[in-house]
Design an enzyme around this catalytic site. Sequence first.
Site, PDB file in Angstrom:
ATOM      1  N   GLY A  45      -3.050  -0.386  10.608  1.00 40.28           N
ATOM      2  CA  GLY A  45      -2.868   0.642   9.594  1.00 40.28           C
ATOM      3  C   GLY A  45      -2.965   0.011   8.219  1.00 40.28           C
ATOM      4  N   GLN A  50      -2.319  -0.779  -0.798  1.00 42.71           N
ATOM      5  CA  GLN A  50      -2.358  -2.163  -0.303  1.00 42.71           C
ATOM      6  C   GLN A  50      -3.677  -2.857  -0.659  1.00 42.71           C
ATOM      7  OE1 GLN A  50      -0.978  -1.184   3.924  1.00 42.71           O
ATOM      8  NE2 GLN A  50      -0.140  -3.235   3.616  1.00 42.71           N
ATOM      9  N   CYS A  94       3.472  -6.316   8.603  1.00 43.63           N
ATOM     10  CA  CYS A  94       2.789  -5.664   7.479  1.00 43.63           C
ATOM     11  C   CYS A  94       1.819  -6.646   6.848  1.00 43.63           C
ATOM     12  CB  CYS A  94       3.840  -5.222   6.457  1.00 43.63           C
ATOM     13  SG  CYS A  94       3.146  -4.419   5.011  1.00 43.63           S
ATOM     14  N   LEU A  95       0.594  -6.186   6.583  1.00 46.86           N
ATOM     15  CA  LEU A  95      -0.399  -7.080   5.986  1.00 46.86           C
ATOM     16  C   LEU A  95       0.018  -7.528   4.578  1.00 46.86           C
ATOM     17  CD1 LEU A  95      -3.747  -5.408   7.135  1.00 46.86           C
ATOM     18  CD2 LEU A  95      -2.498  -7.300   8.188  1.00 46.86           C
ATOM     19  N   HIS A 136       4.950   4.045   8.746  1.00 46.28           N
ATOM     20  CA  HIS A 136       4.953   2.775   8.003  1.00 46.28           C
ATOM     21  C   HIS A 136       4.003   2.861   6.795  1.00 46.28           C
ATOM     22  CE1 HIS A 136       4.835  -1.827   7.880  1.00 46.28           C
ATOM     23  NE2 HIS A 136       3.822  -1.476   7.106  1.00 46.28           N
ATOM     24  N   GLU A 137       2.783   3.359   7.034  1.00 46.62           N
ATOM     25  CA  GLU A 137       1.795   3.431   5.936  1.00 46.62           C
ATOM     26  C   GLU A 137       2.192   4.484   4.911  1.00 46.62           C
ATOM     27  OE1 GLU A 137       0.017   0.973   5.924  1.00 46.62           O
ATOM     28  OE2 GLU A 137       0.216   0.460   8.047  1.00 46.62           O
ATOM     29  N   HIS A 140       4.410   3.063   2.420  1.00 46.70           N
ATOM     30  CA  HIS A 140       3.721   2.332   1.348  1.00 46.70           C
ATOM     31  C   HIS A 140       3.338   3.284   0.213  1.00 46.70           C
ATOM     32  CE1 HIS A 140       3.417  -1.690   2.902  1.00 46.70           C
ATOM     33  NE2 HIS A 140       2.818  -1.320   4.017  1.00 46.70           N
TER      34      HIS A 140
HETATM   35 NI    NI Z   1       2.558  -2.387   5.745  1.00 45.37          NI
END
Ligand code: NI
Length: 178
Positions: A45, A50, A94-95, A136-137, A140
């Site tokens: 995701g 991001q 998380c990236l 989660h996304e 963000h």
């Molecule tokens: Ni993340």
Amino acid sequence: MAILPIVKYGDPILRRKVKLVTDFTNLDNLVKDMLDTMGNESGIGLAANQVGMDMNLLVLDISGFEDEDDVDPRVFVNIDIIKEEGEIEIEEGCLSIPDIRASIVRAETITIEYQDLKGNIKTEIFTGLAARVILHENDHLIGKYFTDYLPTSQKTVIQKRLKEISETGFPSVSVTLT
Ligand code: NI
């Protein structure tokens, strides 16, 4: 195809609520680049902020998980979580917070309202991993990290690592909190 730089923990754009998308004419290239970027990092995701874009858009690709129904990448614009049901604990990463993982409790099933890439408004129900990634996304997009949910004791454990990520992009050691 383009791999975009991923914005890391500490960047102000990840602590702000993003803007709603009003212009749907030029999203295809961004979505392609986001999917390439996510795939390159083996992510499942990615939210637009991001990759530095101040817009309410996220992509999801859980095709690598064969138990899941959603086999194609998905894109959601101007997403709104309108219902949450049940609770499930799943380990997240998380990236933007590399090498830090933690088990987080969130809703198991969600109903979302969103727009597709043509601007059409849709309502859809997701459960399991897809629901987890979307939650989660979506966080963000409203300026939250999964680490915000950790109890103070666990936040203390990763505090130094988060500072390292904000300074260098990576922590000096990886941490998994269960
Ligand atoms: Ni993340």
